[in-house]
Design an enzyme around this catalytic site. Structure first.
Site, PDB file in Angstrom:
ATOM      1  CB  ILE A  14      -6.479 -56.364 -80.686  1.00  0.00           C
ATOM      2  CG1 ILE A  14      -5.541 -57.233 -79.843  1.00  0.00           C
ATOM      3  CG2 ILE A  14      -6.171 -56.470 -82.180  1.00  0.00           C
ATOM      4  CD1 ILE A  14      -4.096 -56.784 -79.822  1.00  0.00           C
ATOM      5  CG  ASP A  33     -16.739 -52.541 -77.014  1.00  0.00           C
ATOM      6  OD1 ASP A  33     -15.523 -52.806 -77.115  1.00  0.00           O
ATOM      7  OD2 ASP A  33     -17.507 -53.143 -76.224  1.00  0.00           O
ATOM      8  NE  ARG A 153       2.302 -63.373 -86.133  1.00  0.00           N
ATOM      9  CZ  ARG A 153       3.110 -63.447 -87.179  1.00  0.00           C
ATOM     10  NH1 ARG A 153       3.076 -62.492 -88.080  1.00  0.00           N
ATOM     11  NH2 ARG A 153       3.944 -64.445 -87.323  1.00  0.00           N
ATOM     12  CE  LYS A 205      -2.174 -64.826 -81.093  1.00  0.00           C
ATOM     13  NZ  LYS A 205      -1.655 -63.530 -80.771  1.00  0.00           N
ATOM     14  NE  ARG A 212       7.136 -64.811 -74.697  1.00  0.00           N
ATOM     15  CZ  ARG A 212       8.398 -64.435 -74.557  1.00  0.00           C
ATOM     16  NH1 ARG A 212       9.352 -65.009 -75.249  1.00  0.00           N
ATOM     17  NH2 ARG A 212       8.713 -63.475 -73.707  1.00  0.00           N
ATOM     18  NE  ARG A 245      23.862 -75.844 -82.576  1.00  0.00           N
ATOM     19  CZ  ARG A 245      25.169 -75.549 -82.668  1.00  0.00           C
ATOM     20  NH1 ARG A 245      25.555 -74.498 -83.346  1.00  0.00           N
ATOM     21  NH2 ARG A 245      26.075 -76.305 -82.084  1.00  0.00           N
ATOM     22  N   GLY A 256       0.940 -65.671 -67.322  1.00  0.00           N
ATOM     23  CA  GLY A 256      -0.370 -65.027 -67.329  1.00  0.00           C
ATOM     24  C   GLY A 256      -0.637 -64.331 -68.642  1.00  0.00           C
ATOM     25  CB  CYS A 259      -1.770 -64.168 -75.538  1.00  0.00           C
ATOM     26  SG  CYS A 259      -2.477 -62.566 -75.830  1.00  0.00           S
ATOM     27  CE  LYS A 316       3.772 -57.900 -71.370  1.00  0.00           C
ATOM     28  NZ  LYS A 316       4.362 -58.290 -72.639  1.00  0.00           N
ATOM     29  NE  ARG A 323      -6.835 -59.067 -70.535  1.00  0.00           N
ATOM     30  CZ  ARG A 323      -6.927 -58.768 -71.829  1.00  0.00           C
ATOM     31  NH1 ARG A 323      -7.943 -59.210 -72.534  1.00  0.00           N
ATOM     32  NH2 ARG A 323      -6.001 -58.051 -72.402  1.00  0.00           N
TER      33      ARG A 323
HETATM   34  N1  SAJ Z   1       7.049 -65.056 -68.965  1.00  0.00           N
HETATM   35  C1  SAJ Z   1       7.896 -65.820 -68.195  1.00  0.00           C
HETATM   36  N2  SAJ Z   1       9.182 -66.028 -68.619  1.00  0.00           N
HETATM   37  C2  SAJ Z   1       9.642 -65.481 -69.788  1.00  0.00           C
HETATM   38  C3  SAJ Z   1       8.765 -64.711 -70.585  1.00  0.00           C
HETATM   39  C4  SAJ Z   1       7.470 -64.511 -70.143  1.00  0.00           C
HETATM   40  O1  SAJ Z   1       7.526 -66.322 -67.122  1.00  0.00           O
HETATM   41  O2  SAJ Z   1      10.817 -65.687 -70.094  1.00  0.00           O
HETATM   42  C5  SAJ Z   1       5.668 -64.840 -68.525  1.00  0.00           C
HETATM   43  C6  SAJ Z   1       5.345 -63.376 -68.265  1.00  0.00           C
HETATM   44  O3  SAJ Z   1       5.708 -63.008 -66.971  1.00  0.00           O
HETATM   45  C7  SAJ Z   1       3.856 -63.352 -68.492  1.00  0.00           C
HETATM   46  C8  SAJ Z   1       3.642 -64.410 -69.574  1.00  0.00           C
HETATM   47  O4  SAJ Z   1       4.811 -65.192 -69.581  1.00  0.00           O
HETATM   48  O5  SAJ Z   1       3.153 -63.765 -67.331  1.00  0.00           O
HETATM   49  C9  SAJ Z   1       3.388 -63.876 -70.954  1.00  0.00           C
HETATM   50  O6  SAJ Z   1       4.164 -62.696 -71.215  1.00  0.00           O
HETATM   51  P1  SAJ Z   1       4.899 -62.415 -72.603  1.00  0.00           P
HETATM   52  O7  SAJ Z   1       5.577 -61.121 -72.502  1.00  0.00           O
HETATM   53  O8  SAJ Z   1       5.732 -63.590 -72.974  1.00  0.00           O
HETATM   54  O9  SAJ Z   1       3.741 -62.401 -73.695  1.00  0.00           O
HETATM   55  P2  SAJ Z   1       2.334 -61.650 -73.830  1.00  0.00           P
HETATM   56  O10 SAJ Z   1       1.271 -62.579 -73.346  1.00  0.00           O
HETATM   57  O11 SAJ Z   1       2.362 -60.302 -73.246  1.00  0.00           O
HETATM   58  O12 SAJ Z   1       2.245 -61.515 -75.415  1.00  0.00           O
HETATM   59  C10 SAJ Z   1       2.321 -62.684 -76.207  1.00  0.00           C
HETATM   60  C11 SAJ Z   1       3.329 -62.455 -77.328  1.00  0.00           C
HETATM   61  N3  SAJ Z   1       3.594 -63.699 -78.017  1.00  0.00           N
HETATM   62  C12 SAJ Z   1       4.856 -64.176 -78.170  1.00  0.00           C
HETATM   63  O13 SAJ Z   1       5.826 -63.606 -77.742  1.00  0.00           O
HETATM   64  C13 SAJ Z   1       5.007 -65.455 -78.925  1.00  0.00           C
HETATM   65  C14 SAJ Z   1       2.775 -61.428 -78.297  1.00  0.00           C
HETATM   66  O14 SAJ Z   1       3.624 -61.301 -79.445  1.00  0.00           O
HETATM   67  C15 SAJ Z   1       1.372 -61.850 -78.768  1.00  0.00           C
HETATM   68  O15 SAJ Z   1       0.810 -60.884 -79.653  1.00  0.00           O
HETATM   69  C16 SAJ Z   1       0.494 -61.926 -77.548  1.00  0.00           C
HETATM   70  O16 SAJ Z   1       1.030 -62.956 -76.702  1.00  0.00           O
HETATM   71  C17 SAJ Z   1      -0.914 -62.261 -78.007  1.00  0.00           C
HETATM   72  O17 SAJ Z   1      -1.749 -61.348 -78.023  1.00  0.00           O
HETATM   73  O18 SAJ Z   1      -1.153 -63.407 -78.417  1.00  0.00           O
END
Ligand code: SAJ
Length: 427
Positions: A14, A33, A153, A205, A212, A245, A256, A259, A316, A323
């Site tokens: 970030i 840093d 975010r 946040k 999610r 809906r 993983g 976040c 992902k 991480r």
């Molecule tokens: N995942 C699933 N199923 C899904 C979606 C995701 O199993 O349907 C898993 C992914 O494989 C991964 C994990 O969830 O292991 C998280 O991936 P992600 O793409 O959902 O999210 P992050 O961690 O890359 O980013 C999130 C985002 N938050 C939201 O969507 C609410 C991002 O906007 C935030 O800025 C970020 O966390 C953060 O830095 O907090």
């Protein structure tokens, strides 16, 4: 309030994009840093993080003459703290980096300065942890110094566009602090800027990522039920999502990243007796790697000595970020059961997980494997030709934990495909 010179503390996922974006928008930015290696890499024209477009942005920032990097802060008009807040073994937030970043700016604080915390933090951190540290300067937070919380975010993989386009929440310890924050981020943010108090911004946040996590947990639980009832969860989700809906997310080997798998614990920590759902969702998602291994083992029999090719280690698709990656937990669990694992992570080729052997190519990972396990739906894996896979493998079993491979094509190549959440038999 005009800001000419800012100090960004923490040059990670970030802080580095934020510092570079401010610099390319004309501010004098000092990136700080504490990790000497990070500073050296950046000074030598490198970038220590894989994020699309970041290298170009950082280079542009350096070429503009507006970005410099160093190991300690200097006096500035504003300070942004973007350091990690990892989770400890006991699932409590480790606030050491935030504490020491705040302490490091105390000697440089001047009347009229703005300090913004961006690191994801438990509720009340800005007021109860950061403000008292800043007041060691003798200045009064809210009166002499503005203090705000503004969470990042952005989605890894899309950081550079989202940092500019996303709506941004800025919570001040006073309304004036929030307004000062708005004046700063207005330099580049094109999304809406919403002003609120610092604790609300912290909650927003945590609520986003917890929402999610809980929704992924229910998708994972549906997958487990579908296996039990002989249902294909992927089809069932597609059909359920036709309801106006309903939006069910995707099951997978777990959750993983730094976040979503971490932030819900900050709420649990803050209110342990009032977060049963959030805690349970975490447990469901953390239990997925073991479920993947159990499903595989149910097909292969005893895993000891079995040669498993594990495709993907990142948390992902199409990122190199490992991480909290559930894929790593799956590999560790396979090793514990005596499997001989070869891993292939195209975005971080040399990653070594215990006794697993990192393969330099996909072909080497698959060579003579008894079973192939897809853990991350990286783009190159989506295009894998089952006929080619069949030529390399010794066994016939293929397991897809991401629901991206079609059973028919794999069966046509003489392989047996099982999918997480798919209880149908395709024999
Ligand atoms: N995942 C699933 N199923 C899904 C979606 C995701 O199993 O349907 C898993 C992914 O494989 C991964 C994990 O969830 O292991 C998280 O991936 P992600 O793409 O959902 O999210 P992050 O961690 O890359 O980013 C999130 C985002 N938050 C939201 O969507 C609410 C991002 O906007 C935030 O800025 C970020 O966390 C953060 O830095 O907090």
């Amino acid at each position: 309030m005009p800001f000419r010179k800012i100090c960004v503390l923490g040059l990670g996922y970030i802080g580095l994009p934020t510092a570079s974006t401010f610099a390319t928008h004309g501010l004098d930015v000092i990136g700080v840093d504490v990790n000497r290696h990070v500073v050296d890499v950046l000074r030598n024209g490198g970038v220590h993080i894989h994020e699309p477009g970041l290298r170009t942005l950082v280079q542009a920032a350096f070429h503009s003459g507006k970005l410099t990097v160093r190991e300690t802060p200097v006096a500035a008009d504003a300070f942004i703290i973007a350091v990690p807040t990892p989770i400890r073994e006991d699932k409590r937030a480790d606030m050491k980096a935030v504490t020491s970043a705040a302490e490091s700016i105390v000697p440089f604080l001047r009347k009229g300065n703005l300090v913004v915390l961006e690191s994801t933090s438990p509720p009340l951190t800005t007021q109860q942890l950061v403000a008292p540290i800043l007041e060691r300067s003798g200045l009064k937070v809210g009166d002499d110094v503005h203090l705000a919380y503004s969470p990042e975010r952005v989605l890894p993989g899309k950081i550079l566009s989202e940092i500019i386009e996303n709506a941004r929440v800025i919570g001040g310890v006073t309304p004036e602090s929030a307004e000062a924050g708005r004046d700063l981020y207005n330099v580049f943010v094109r999304g809406d800027i919403i002003l609120t108090d610092s604790t609300s911004a912290e909650m927003v946040k945590l609520m986003e990522n917890t929402f999610r996590d809980v929704n992924i947990a229910i998708a994972n639980e549906f997958a487990n039920l579908a296996e039990m009832f002989g249902v294909n969860v992927w089809e069932a989700i597609t059909t359920a999502n036709l309801h106006p809906r309903v939006t069910i997310l995707r099951p997978g080997p777990g959750v993983g990243g730094h976040c979503i798998s971490v932030d819900p614990w900050f709420l649990v920590e803050a209110a342990p007796d009032d977060t049963p759902l959030i805690r349970q969702a975490r447990r469901v998602n953390d239990g997925q790697p073991a479920r993947v291994v159990a499903r595989l083992e149910a097909q292969t029999g005893d895993l000891a000595g079995k040669r498993i090719a594990a495709l993907g280690l990142a948390y992902k698709p199409d990122v190199d970020d490992l991480r909290e990656s559930p894929a790593i937990h799956v590999v560790s669990e396979l090793l514990q059961r005596g499997a001989k694992v070869r891993t292939y992570e195209p975005f971080a080729l040399e990653t070594k997980i215990g006794a697993a052997v990192p393969a330099p190519t996909l072909e080497e990972a698959m060579q003579d494997a008894d079973a192939l396990l897809l853990l991350v739906n990286h783009t190159p894996f989506l295009e894998l030709d089952p006929a080619v896979v069949a030529r390399y493998m010794q066994g016939e079993l293929v397991m897809d934990t991401r629901g991206v491979w079609e059973p028919d094509a794999w069966m046509a190549a003489g392989l047996t495909l099982i999918r997480l959440g798919d209880g149908r038999q395709y024999a």
